[in-house]
Write an enzyme that holds these catalytic residues in place. Structure first.
Site, PDB file in Angstrom:
ATOM      1  N   LYS A 154       0.848  -1.208   0.000  1.00 42.87           N
ATOM      2  CA  LYS A 154       0.000   0.000   0.000  1.00 42.87           C
ATOM      3  C   LYS A 154       0.878   1.250   0.000  1.00 42.87           C
ATOM      4  O   LYS A 154       1.898   1.299   0.718  1.00 42.87           O
ATOM      5  CB  LYS A 154      -0.887  -0.032   1.244  1.00 42.87           C
ATOM      6  CG  LYS A 154      -1.916   1.099   1.349  1.00 42.87           C
ATOM      7  CD  LYS A 154      -2.773   0.888   2.607  1.00 42.87           C
ATOM      8  CE  LYS A 154      -3.877   1.939   2.725  1.00 42.87           C
ATOM      9  NZ  LYS A 154      -4.688   1.744   3.947  1.00 42.87           N
ATOM     10  N   SER A 213      -9.646   1.866   3.248  1.00 45.14           N
ATOM     11  CA  SER A 213      -8.815   2.656   2.375  1.00 45.14           C
ATOM     12  C   SER A 213      -7.815   1.832   1.563  1.00 45.14           C
ATOM     13  O   SER A 213      -7.205   2.370   0.636  1.00 45.14           O
ATOM     14  CB  SER A 213      -8.051   3.709   3.176  1.00 45.14           C
ATOM     15  OG  SER A 213      -7.230   3.097   4.121  1.00 45.14           O
ATOM     16  N   SER A 255      -9.757  -0.523   7.391  1.00 43.47           N
ATOM     17  CA  SER A 255      -9.229  -0.346   6.039  1.00 43.47           C
ATOM     18  C   SER A 255      -8.552  -1.536   5.396  1.00 43.47           C
ATOM     19  O   SER A 255      -8.176  -1.444   4.223  1.00 43.47           O
ATOM     20  CB  SER A 255      -8.262   0.839   6.015  1.00 43.47           C
ATOM     21  OG  SER A 255      -9.002   2.034   6.164  1.00 43.47           O
TER      22      SER A 255
END
Lengths: 479, 95
Positions: free
Chosen positions: A71, A146, A170
């Site tokens: 990420k 997210s 997330s």
């Protein structure tokens, strides 16, 4: 191919590291144009790492030659770490995150950085300032957030493993929306050094994978003490050692026998919970019971306060953590600022997106003089009571089962008009971050529209190994 | 129920070092008011004798020995600087 099988194939010389990486690059280059999971792909670096591995001939690392996506709020030295924000669009960190060092010692190849909601603030990845990521299962729907890019990268089969971060759900929510396994470890199991901080008492890095065994393999590789993160547990969790291999070899759902599963009555009584989601989750729990588990109703009486508590604490911490982005040290800088305050204020206005600004302001407000006691301090005390609710429940049950989200993946734009509606969809995941306990999402079926639905399992602090074992038992029962 | 005026938003924006446009100020006033109205439900929770939960970590300070270790080199620290000179970050004059 699972990471477990890929690692075995590379170790057994059936496949070179270069071939594994080249194949992953081929899939990404061929299809990520439609999905948008990756912000950057490090073709050169990944091939160089693969070649070095093939030349050196040492494939003893548990992830040797396996491509992993990371990420883009986790630093990899020399590569951009954008946090999907204009503020850091060109920022190249001079250091790598602890988890990246750990991945590389395990022999993994970091193949690229994935898309996210800006600064990890969001539940759909729609808040990315740089790119749109779609759900591989239905490109008109969000991948969740997210960590939407990392979830999509595994769901689309680009990589077998990816890393996300989870502050209020997330990892677990995009895992549920995309139909993959996603886990938030116990707070302190994985070092946050090199994770761009959002809510420091809530953030944890965790794995995405297609299977529980693969998730365990990745978690074991990244977990463990780190002197550079003072909130890390001082010892590695013994339950994780060798767990990936053990789960991959299991053929019987052992963990279900005698398992006491708690169902929080407050979670199943919520209005917005979609019927088909409820049914899929209950069916999964009943299947575990058919293999020897037992259900017990538990109560988490302060559940309805979890979202307000979270949105006070997370935003307060974010307002502090994001104060470092000032246009002076790194990141976007406004030209022609007449004084230093203007430099800060204009750089931040220009660099941050709307959701980020909203949360910074909310956080500033709840910490400000005259409001601190009523909001922030109060929220910290309610947080203690929420953590106590879980501790009491875990005296009677081993794990708590629940939906991950009230619905499956929604369509683009459906929730982005009303910030509060978006926040309320975090209702089932947020409490684990508040209490510091682990939570995993495993695919358990589909909703009425055929979209994936996740089953969430939560356990006491340090029960990460057990959650993965139960997830594996569920997989074996599910065929 | 907390009412958030445009003036409140301007004060918060100043504290947050965010130079908002007027239309943004109006929009955020409405949104912040709505969110704060929702979190106001915490007022009904009894927290008598409850200790604040700051962190799930052990709750003890973690110390290291007071010896110099590996640090970021000056050049590395300045690598992403928007403006630099003489080995320093450059900003508009403060005095």
């Amino acid at each position: 191919m699972t990471a477990t099988d890929l690692a075995a194939a590379i170790r057994g010389r059936k496949l070179s590291a270069r071939e594994a990486v080249t194949q992953a690059l081929g899939r990404i280059e061929g299809q990520d144009g439609q999905i948008g999971a990756f912000l950057t792909v490090d073709r050169e670096g990944a091939l160089a790492a693969a070649d070095a591995l093939d030349r050196g001939g040492d494939f003893s690392g548990p992830l040797a030659g396996v491509p992993v996506a990371v990420k883009d709020n986790i630093c990899v030295a020399g590569q951009t770490c954008t946090c999907a924000s204009k503020m850091l669009q060109h920022y190249r960190p001079p250091y790598s995150a602890h988890v990246v060092d750990k991945l590389r010692s395990a022999g993994a190849v970091v193949i690229g950085k994935t898309n996210l909601d800006e600064f990890a603030m969001g539940s759909s990845t729609e808040n990315s300032a740089l790119k749109k990521t779609v759900n591989p299962r239905d490109t008109n729907r969000v991948p969740g957030g997210s960590s939407g890019g990392s979830a999509a990268a595994v769901a689309a089969g680009f990589v077998s493993l990816s890393l996300g971060s989870d502050t209020g759900g997330s990892i677990r929510q995009p895992a549920s929306y995309c139909g993959v396994v996603g886990m938030k470890p116990t707070y302190g199991v994985v070092s946050r050094y090199g994770l761009v901080a959002f809510g420091s008492s809530l953030d944890q890095i965790g794995p995405f994978a297609a299977t529980a065994a693969d998730a365990a393999l990745l978690l074991e590789a990244i977990a463990g003490p780190d002197k550079r993160d003072s909130t890390c547990l001082p010892q590695m969790l013994s339950g994780l050692t060798g767990l990936g291999q053990k789960l991959a070899a299991q053929t019987v759902p052992e963990a279900a026998k005698g398992l006491r599963i708690g169902l929080p009555k407050e979670y199943f009584a919520t209005d917005g919970l979609d019927d088909s989601v409820r049914r899929a989750v209950m069916a999964a729990v009943e299947t575990l019971c058919s293999a020897g588990a037992q259900i017990k109703e538990v109560s988490l009486p302060l559940s309805k306060y979890a979202v307000p508590v979270y949105y006070i604490i997370a935003t307060a911490e974010a307002s502090s953590n994001l104060a470092r982005f000032d246009g002076a040290h790194y990141g976007h800088s406004a030209g022609e600022a007449k004084d230093i305050v203007a430099l800060f204020s204009q750089s931040r206005e220009q660099g941050f997106g709307e959701e980020v600004k909203r949360r910074i302001m909310l956080g500033t407000y709840v910490l400000s003089a005259g409001y601190y006691d009523a909001y922030y301090l109060k929220a910290l005390k309610v947080r203690r009571r929420i953590a106590d609710d879980f501790a009491r429940a875990f005296e009677e049950v081993d794990v708590i089962a629940s939906p991950v989200a009230p619905t499956a993946a929604f369509r683009f734009g459906e929730k982005s008009g009303d910030p509060l509606a978006m926040y309320l969809s975090d209702i089932y995941t947020i409490s684990a971050n508040l209490a510091g306990i682990p939570g995993i999402s495993v695919p358990c079926g589909q909703d009425g529209a055929g979209m994936p639905v996740g089953l969430q399992l939560m356990g006491p602090r340090a029960s990460d190994g057990q959650l993965l074992e139960v997830a594996r038992a569920w997989e074996l029962l599910n065929g | 129920m907390s009412k958030i005026t445009a003036e409140d938003v301007r004060k918060i924006a100043l504290l947050s070092r965010l130079q908002l446009g007027e239309a943004e100020v109006e929009k955020f006033a409405g949104q912040l008011e709505s969110i704060l109205g929702y979190v106001d439900t915490l007022a009904e929770v009894n927290v008598d004798n409850i200790e604040p939960f700051i962190s799930a970590a052990a709750g003890e300070n973690v110390f290291r020995d007071d010896v110099p270790g590996q640090t970021l080199l000056r050049e590395e620290a300045l690598q992403n600087a928007p403006r630099q000179g003489d080995g320093f970050f450059q900003v508009p004059a403060v005095v």
